[in-house]
Design a protein around this motif. Structure first.
Motif, short mmCIF file in Angstrom:
data_model
loop_
_atom_site.label_atom_id
_atom_site.label_comp_id
_atom_site.label_asym_id
_atom_site.label_seq_id
_atom_site.Cartn_x
_atom_site.Cartn_y
_atom_site.Cartn_z
N LEU A 175 -4.02 4.47 17.62
CA LEU A 175 -5.26 3.71 17.82
C LEU A 175 -6.13 3.79 16.56
N ALA A 176 -6.17 4.95 15.93
CA ALA A 176 -6.94 5.10 14.68
C ALA A 176 -6.34 4.21 13.58
N GLU A 177 -5.01 4.15 13.50
CA GLU A 177 -4.34 3.29 12.51
C GLU A 177 -4.67 1.82 12.78
N LEU A 178 -4.62 1.41 14.04
CA LEU A 178 -4.94 0.03 14.40
C LEU A 178 -6.38 -0.31 14.02
N ARG A 179 -7.31 0.56 14.36
CA ARG A 179 -8.72 0.31 14.05
C ARG A 179 -8.97 0.29 12.55
N HIS A 180 -8.32 1.18 11.82
CA HIS A 180 -8.44 1.19 10.35
C HIS A 180 -7.96 -0.15 9.79
N TRP A 181 -6.80 -0.59 10.23
CA TRP A 181 -6.22 -1.85 9.75
C TRP A 181 -7.13 -3.02 10.09
N LEU A 182 -7.69 -3.02 11.29
CA LEU A 182 -8.54 -4.13 11.73
C LEU A 182 -9.79 -4.31 10.90
N MET A 217 -0.86 -9.31 8.28
CA MET A 217 -0.57 -8.68 9.56
C MET A 217 0.87 -8.22 9.54
N SER A 218 1.14 -7.16 10.22
CA SER A 218 2.50 -6.66 10.30
C SER A 218 2.89 -6.53 11.76
N LEU A 219 4.18 -6.50 11.98
CA LEU A 219 4.69 -6.28 13.33
C LEU A 219 4.17 -4.96 13.87
N ARG A 220 4.07 -3.98 13.00
CA ARG A 220 3.56 -2.65 13.38
C ARG A 220 2.20 -2.77 14.05
N HIS A 221 1.30 -3.50 13.42
CA HIS A 221 -0.05 -3.62 13.96
C HIS A 221 -0.10 -4.52 15.18
N ALA A 222 0.77 -5.50 15.24
CA ALA A 222 0.84 -6.34 16.44
C ALA A 222 1.24 -5.50 17.64
N LEU A 223 2.24 -4.64 17.47
CA LEU A 223 2.68 -3.79 18.58
C LEU A 223 1.62 -2.76 18.95
N LEU A 224 0.97 -2.17 17.96
CA LEU A 224 -0.11 -1.23 18.26
C LEU A 224 -1.22 -1.95 19.03
N GLY A 225 -1.53 -3.17 18.63
CA GLY A 225 -2.56 -3.94 19.32
C GLY A 225 -2.20 -4.22 20.76
N LEU A 226 -0.94 -4.60 21.00
CA LEU A 226 -0.51 -4.86 22.38
C LEU A 226 -0.54 -3.58 23.21
N LEU A 227 -0.10 -2.48 22.62
CA LEU A 227 -0.09 -1.22 23.36
C LEU A 227 -1.49 -0.65 23.57
N SER A 228 -2.46 -1.09 22.78
CA SER A 228 -3.83 -0.62 23.00
C SER A 228 -4.38 -1.12 24.32
N ARG A 239 15.50 2.45 30.02
CA ARG A 239 14.23 1.73 29.85
C ARG A 239 13.14 2.74 29.51
N LYS A 240 12.41 2.44 28.42
CA LYS A 240 11.32 3.31 28.01
C LYS A 240 10.02 2.52 28.05
N GLU A 241 9.00 3.20 28.52
CA GLU A 241 7.65 2.63 28.48
C GLU A 241 6.88 3.40 27.43
N TYR A 242 6.25 2.66 26.53
CA TYR A 242 5.53 3.27 25.42
C TYR A 242 4.03 3.18 25.63
N ARG A 243 3.31 4.14 25.02
CA ARG A 243 1.86 4.07 24.99
C ARG A 243 1.40 4.45 23.58
N ILE A 244 0.27 3.92 23.22
CA ILE A 244 -0.29 4.20 21.90
C ILE A 244 -0.89 5.60 21.91
N THR A 245 -0.77 6.30 20.80
CA THR A 245 -1.37 7.63 20.68
C THR A 245 -2.74 7.49 20.03
N GLY A 246 -3.49 8.59 19.99
CA GLY A 246 -4.78 8.57 19.31
C GLY A 246 -4.62 8.22 17.84
N GLU A 247 -3.57 8.73 17.22
CA GLU A 247 -3.29 8.42 15.82
C GLU A 247 -2.96 6.93 15.65
#
Length: 189
Positions: free
Chosen positions: A73-80, A1-12, A63-71
């Motif tokens: 979400l695809a990266e998160l699902r691929h990793w999962l 697991m990477s921090l990258r995927h953890a953050l994408l998961g939270l933002l999903s 202060r910035k609020e982030y959201r996951i993009t379609g790309e």
């Protein structure tokens, strides 16, 4: 697991600021994948630069609020579902156990007792996390987070039980001196 995927998961689960993500991380994922504030913000910057997340809103004091993009979400699902998880077999703790014959039985016993104490503390901390989240709803993050939390509870219980068992085995040994040979000998596998 990477921090990258953890953050994408939270933002999903929905948009969030870096501060919100850090707080969610601290009460949920830190037991699975710890990260510092600087690591988290650096990774958010990389994810934004790579187009996996985007700034959804900006507020006062930068202060910035982030959201996951379609790309993203695809990266998160691929990793999962497509990338096999890493199964690290390295254990500093067990490597030390393997060489405990180089210290006295009392020192070996003390080391194993400390492992048991550490496992008890980690288990208690995870139980505390569970107490914090009880009754806070049943969204997907809580459901699957609870599954990961249960793994941690079972793992720390097993670590505690093993360390107590191993300490008892050492305590039952007849008094002996540590391995003092200057010539390395064969070790059991």
């Amino acid at each position: 697991m990477s921090l990258r995927h953890a953050l994408l998961g939270l933002l999903s689960a929905g948009p969030a600021s870096g501060y919100d993500l850090l707080k969610t991380f601290e009460i949920s994922l830190a037991n699975v994948w710890p990260a510092t504030q600087s690591q988290l913000y650096s990774e958010l910057t990389r994810l934004d630069r790579e187009g996996l997340i985007e700034v959804a809103a900006e507020g006062p004091r930068g202060r910035k609020e982030y959201r996951i993009t379609g790309e993203g979400l695809a990266e998160l699902r691929h990793w999962l579902v497509e990338e096999p998880p890493t199964q690290s077999r390295r254990s500093d703790m067990l490597l030390r156990v393997f060489f405990l014959d180089t210290v006295t039985p009392d020192q070996a016993h003390g080391y194993l007792e400390r492992l048991a104490v550490q496992a008890r503390k980690e288990h208690a901390a995870l139980r505390g996390v569970r107490e914090q989240i009880i009754g806070q709803g049943e969204d997907a993050l809580r459901l699957y987070g609870d599954l990961a939390l249960e793994w941690g509870l079972r793992l720390t219980a097993a670590q505690r039980d093993w360390a107590e068992w191993a300490a008892a085995r050492i305590a039952a040994l007849p008094h002996q001196r540590p391995h003092e040979s200057s010539e390395p000998g064969p070790r059991p596998a």
